[in-house]
Design an enzyme around this catalytic site. Structure first.
Site, PDB file in Angstrom:
ATOM      1  N   TYR A 299       0.833  -1.184   0.000  1.00 58.11           N
ATOM      2  CA  TYR A 299       0.000   0.000   0.000  1.00 58.11           C
ATOM      3  C   TYR A 299       0.879   1.248   0.000  1.00 58.11           C
ATOM      4  CZ  TYR A 299      -3.817   3.158   0.720  1.00 58.11           C
ATOM      5  OH  TYR A 299      -4.736   4.149   0.527  1.00 58.11           O
TER       6      TYR A 299
ATOM      7  N   GLN B 134     -10.896   0.176   0.383  1.00 56.66           N
ATOM      8  CA  GLN B 134     -11.312  -0.627  -0.769  1.00 56.66           C
ATOM      9  C   GLN B 134     -10.123  -1.323  -1.427  1.00 56.66           C
ATOM     10  OE1 GLN B 134     -11.871   2.586  -0.263  1.00 56.66           O
ATOM     11  NE2 GLN B 134     -11.227   3.848  -1.997  1.00 56.66           N
TER      12      GLN B 134
ATOM     13  N   ASN C  65      -3.665   5.890   6.034  1.00 57.78           N
ATOM     14  CA  ASN C  65      -4.406   6.661   7.043  1.00 57.78           C
ATOM     15  C   ASN C  65      -5.213   5.733   7.954  1.00 57.78           C
ATOM     16  OD1 ASN C  65      -6.654   5.854   5.603  1.00 57.78           O
ATOM     17  ND2 ASN C  65      -6.889   7.803   4.535  1.00 57.78           N
TER      18      ASN C  65
ATOM     19  N   SER D  98       4.451   9.608  13.070  1.00 59.11           N
ATOM     20  CA  SER D  98       5.905   9.516  13.260  1.00 59.11           C
ATOM     21  C   SER D  98       6.356  10.080  14.599  1.00 59.11           C
ATOM     22  CB  SER D  98       6.634  10.321  12.184  1.00 59.11           C
ATOM     23  OG  SER D  98       6.246   9.894  10.921  1.00 59.11           O
TER      24      SER D  98
ATOM     25  N   GLN E  59      10.747  15.121  11.983  1.00 58.93           N
ATOM     26  CA  GLN E  59       9.572  14.274  12.165  1.00 58.93           C
ATOM     27  C   GLN E  59       8.316  15.120  12.360  1.00 58.93           C
ATOM     28  OE1 GLN E  59       9.698  10.860  11.474  1.00 58.93           O
ATOM     29  NE2 GLN E  59      11.631  11.741  10.794  1.00 58.93           N
TER      30      GLN E  59
ATOM     31  N   HIS F 212       6.097  15.873   9.325  1.00 53.74           N
ATOM     32  CA  HIS F 212       5.275  14.844   8.678  1.00 53.74           C
ATOM     33  C   HIS F 212       3.780  15.118   8.841  1.00 53.74           C
ATOM     34  CE1 HIS F 212       7.800  11.843   6.876  1.00 53.74           C
ATOM     35  NE2 HIS F 212       8.581  11.768   7.935  1.00 53.74           N
TER      36      HIS F 212
ATOM     37  N   GLU G  39       9.839   5.386  17.857  1.00 56.18           N
ATOM     38  CA  GLU G  39      10.145   4.898  16.507  1.00 56.18           C
ATOM     39  C   GLU G  39      11.612   5.180  16.164  1.00 56.18           C
ATOM     40  OE1 GLU G  39       8.097   7.175  13.571  1.00 56.18           O
ATOM     41  OE2 GLU G  39       8.358   5.678  11.981  1.00 56.18           O
ATOM     42  N   HIS G  40      12.040   6.417  16.377  1.00 55.64           N
ATOM     43  CA  HIS G  40      13.426   6.814  16.103  1.00 55.64           C
ATOM     44  C   HIS G  40      14.066   7.389  17.361  1.00 55.64           C
ATOM     45  CE1 HIS G  40      11.197   7.790  12.225  1.00 55.64           C
ATOM     46  NE2 HIS G  40      12.061   6.881  11.810  1.00 55.64           N
TER      47      HIS G  40
ATOM     48  N   ASP H  15      15.806   7.508   6.775  1.00 58.54           N
ATOM     49  CA  ASP H  15      14.584   7.590   5.968  1.00 58.54           C
ATOM     50  C   ASP H  15      14.864   7.289   4.501  1.00 58.54           C
ATOM     51  OD1 ASP H  15      12.812   8.179   7.953  1.00 58.54           O
ATOM     52  OD2 ASP H  15      13.050  10.355   7.782  1.00 58.54           O
TER      53      ASP H  15
ATOM     54  N   GLU I 168      -3.315 -36.131  28.204  1.00 58.47           N
ATOM     55  CA  GLU I 168      -4.230 -35.135  27.647  1.00 58.47           C
ATOM     56  C   GLU I 168      -5.534 -35.754  27.150  1.00 58.47           C
ATOM     57  OE1 GLU I 168      -2.067 -32.761  24.779  1.00 58.47           O
ATOM     58  OE2 GLU I 168      -0.950 -31.716  26.355  1.00 58.47           O
TER      59      GLU I 168
ATOM     60  N   HIS J 279      -3.959 -39.558  19.056  1.00 60.82           N
ATOM     61  CA  HIS J 279      -2.581 -39.067  19.060  1.00 60.82           C
ATOM     62  C   HIS J 279      -1.649 -40.196  19.524  1.00 60.82           C
ATOM     63  CE1 HIS J 279      -4.329 -35.060  18.742  1.00 60.82           C
ATOM     64  NE2 HIS J 279      -3.134 -34.506  18.704  1.00 60.82           N
TER      65      HIS J 279
END
Lengths: 432, 432
Positions: free
Chosen positions: A130, A191, A214, A237, A259, A262, A327-328, A363, A417, A422
């Site tokens: 994506y 979609q 998003n 971010s 950052q 963003h 994250e960073h 990045d 068991e 088995h």
């Protein structure tokens, strides 16, 4: 002004905990909308995908122009200036080299009982990537998703990207070409995720879906998980810069803003051991904001979600760094000190060491992946990698002798068991 | 009678595709119920957990007895007979040995530009392990979840297990002890998953939740994903046995029943290249069912979800095996032939090779994990392993010289993406 905390002050724990608990996601009830879209795409296929795409992205969409032909792609890609083409190619090569080093090794050995045991990694057949459209269409993200899939050996890589107004982004098309996407479709949103997961009349389903998006895309990925594999759910971010007073405040200000620019919901945090230096960085941020193209976004992020945390020393910063699990994480100090500190950090998506390693290098061209865990997910998740496009199969092979060694314990446990068949599948082969 | 298909017959593709499309999950609208439970546990903590536990599992639950003390656990574990204790210990040691071999290696190198690049694996701080209660309380599953977490180095392992009627299962308690659970709580269902993910007044939250459970547990895990990491969502068990005519039909019948006996929604499939042999297996299944303790469950599974697929030869079986992408694949034939065939299988949770490797060996003592992908998830997922309890952190360290080599491309790409602060964080350090 960003939030300002002092780790030595009374009440810090409580304030810091409230800061950590802030929710920057704006999920609300996208879930319900997404459930409807996914169900509709499953039921009506192409027709539903075209309807939603016409509504959200581009009125000109049809079943026939939904797929971007190789010709269209090349025509768009050719518009990219040579310098940018070279930079993208350079980045792709470095990402490929690093991700080759991440490839897991198969395991295959025969143990003392004579039983052969193995673990074998194979690529998924098809991966869907994506890519967000519009202003947030980043060619670097195309590379970061597709190159690892390619390194893993995925045979069919399907990219989806919404094209608002029908316009192709030349850089994104070039990145798809350089990275080696096998199909590119001009669709996006929930979609597109549903079409990748379940397939339509014209889009064959994939096995794994990766890539940022998003809130609708995130909700759709969560919903189709199980039908297909997904990567981590990316949130806004984050950067956490740990900096001593010997840094240039302007450099650190640029890092924090890298950052913040963003998204207004991004988060930039400075941890400093010197109040005067922290003040200098805060002032430098204001100066940088005066000339920054995305000053409005970056300024909003810094004011609303930013923070400056003062610590008596960097040992005291460690629990704060781990609690934020950013994250960073940038360790802007002498390299030896950064290396020592980095060893002690338990939770971070990526760590950038020393004064000359701005996060932005990661990045684009370091070679490491820039799809990284956000919102404290670094506590349990790493960034995107080749492992996301591989799956492991276990192998077991007994000889009659090794079955005789292992069998009795298996039968005892099956009995315990209450699983008779088995036990019988083992004991019959031991001649009992 | 199970479904019978012939790969050489006209119309096979259509029938096989309908068979693949059958949904054995019974999800329905558990999602709504689970959303309510999770929200309630987040809001009310312990009190909500106690309320739901009292309602579903045991009226005697209180905040004070919710945690199983080490004394209670030992007292229950001591009831296990020596032979079963030895078998469990034997299994734990083998699982540990195999999972040590799965540990990923850190990556750390300096490339030609002088840039240091790394990937470092560290354990999650705390893992929550869900163990089903009642009839499906399997000590082997306790080992399969906890031992890999232990091998990964997880510092705090929290086990939850519902105790219907308040009774502790001695084998489960012993397995928890052998594997090394740090805390054991007598709670289950969606409420236990919510408590592990968000924490309560008495239960500290964890970072990762693994372990099988019913539809409510699966829905709860899916819902808390993002707040914590989760492992795969386990569905009904499956076995696919590929067997030539030189096998003992009784052995193969026991293998098919070993998964059928788990649950009426389990699935057992035989692929045979000889019709008379397939008939003999079907007859042998009926004979086995006459004496099997769990004949009712196994019989229902075999009749409703079982299948026998005839193929002209095993090369023709390959696309069928990959399409089913089964949790367990048994290749019951001469070892050399099984090895050659296994190399060509792309999708399977685990492969058991040769005539003397019944799948049940993998359930208990082979050392491989028995928590494996079901419902075709082997297309994109492997079984539980040490990687589920580790996360990767990337490391990047530039020198001034290596930044000079990488920087211009990073700046070009940042410019192309319109991210000014990204570019500036790099160019400032290059003295531009």
């Amino acid at each position: 002004m960003p939030l300002r905390l002092d780790a030595s002050a009374p009440g810090f724990e409580k304030e810091f905990s409230a800061f950590l608990g802030r929710n920057r996601d704006t999920d609300e009830n996208v879930d319900r909308v997404v459930a409807g879209i996914v169900a509709d795409v499953r039921a009506r296929g192409d027709a539903a995908v075209v309807d939603y795409t016409a509504k959200f992205d581009w009125a000109g969409i049809t079943v026939d122009n939904m797929r971007i032909s190789d010709g269209e792609r090349s025509a768009a890609a050719e518009k990219v200036p040579a310098a940018q083409r070279e930079a993208l190619t350079f980045a792709a090569r470095r990402i490929e080299a690093f991700h080759r080093a991440l490839m897991p090794k198969d395991v295959d050995f025969t143990d003392a009982t004579g039983t052969r045991l193995g673990a074998r990694y194979r690529p998924v057949d098809a991966a869907g990537v994506y890519v967000p459209g519009g202003t947030a269409a980043y060619p670097s993200s195309v590379l970061m998703n597709i190159v690892p899939a390619k390194v893993a050996g995925v045979g069919r890589i399907v990219m989806v990207v919404p094209t608002p107004g029908g316009t192709l982004n030349p850089l994104v098309m070039l990145a798809a070409e350089i990275a080696g996407a096998d199909e590119v479709w001009r669709i996006g949103g929930a979609q597109a995720v549903a079409a990748l997961a379940y397939g339509t009349q014209s889009i064959k389903p994939v096995d794994k879906i990766t890539g940022p998006g998003n809130a609708y895309v995130a909700a759709a990925k969560r919903r189709v998980f199980g039908q297909v594999g997904i990567d981590l759910i990316a949130g806004p971010s984050e950067i956490l810069v740990v900096a001593d007073r010997h840094n240039d405040p302007q450099w650190i200000a640029a890092d924090l803003l890298s950052q913040a620019e963003h998204d207004p919901s991004s988060q930039s945090v400075l941890i400093a051991d010197n109040a005067a230096f922290a003040d200098a960085v805060v002032r430098a941020v204001e100066v940088e904001l005066e000339t920054l193209d995305r000053a409005e976004i970056a300024g909003a992020s810094w004011r609303d979600n930013g923070a400056v945390i003062l610590v008596p020393d960097f040992a005291a910063a460690l629990p704060i760094v781990d609690a934020i699990a950013a994250e960073h994480v940038e360790l802007a100090m002498e390299m030896a000190e950064a290396e020592a500190l980095s060893e002690k950090i338990r939770h971070a998506g990526a760590i950038f060491l020393g004064r000359h390693t701005p996060e932005a290098i990661g990045d684009y061209v370091a070679g490491t992946n820039h799809v990284l865990p956000t919102s404290r997910a670094a506590r349990f998740s790493g960034g995107l990698g080749v492992a996301d496009f591989l799956k492991r199969t276990s192998l077991v092979a007994c000889t009659p002798q090794s079955l005789a060694a292992l069998g009795p314990s298996a039968v005892a446990l099956a009995d315990a068991e209450g699983l008779g068949a088995h036990g019988r599948s083992v004991s019959l082969r031991m001649g009992r």
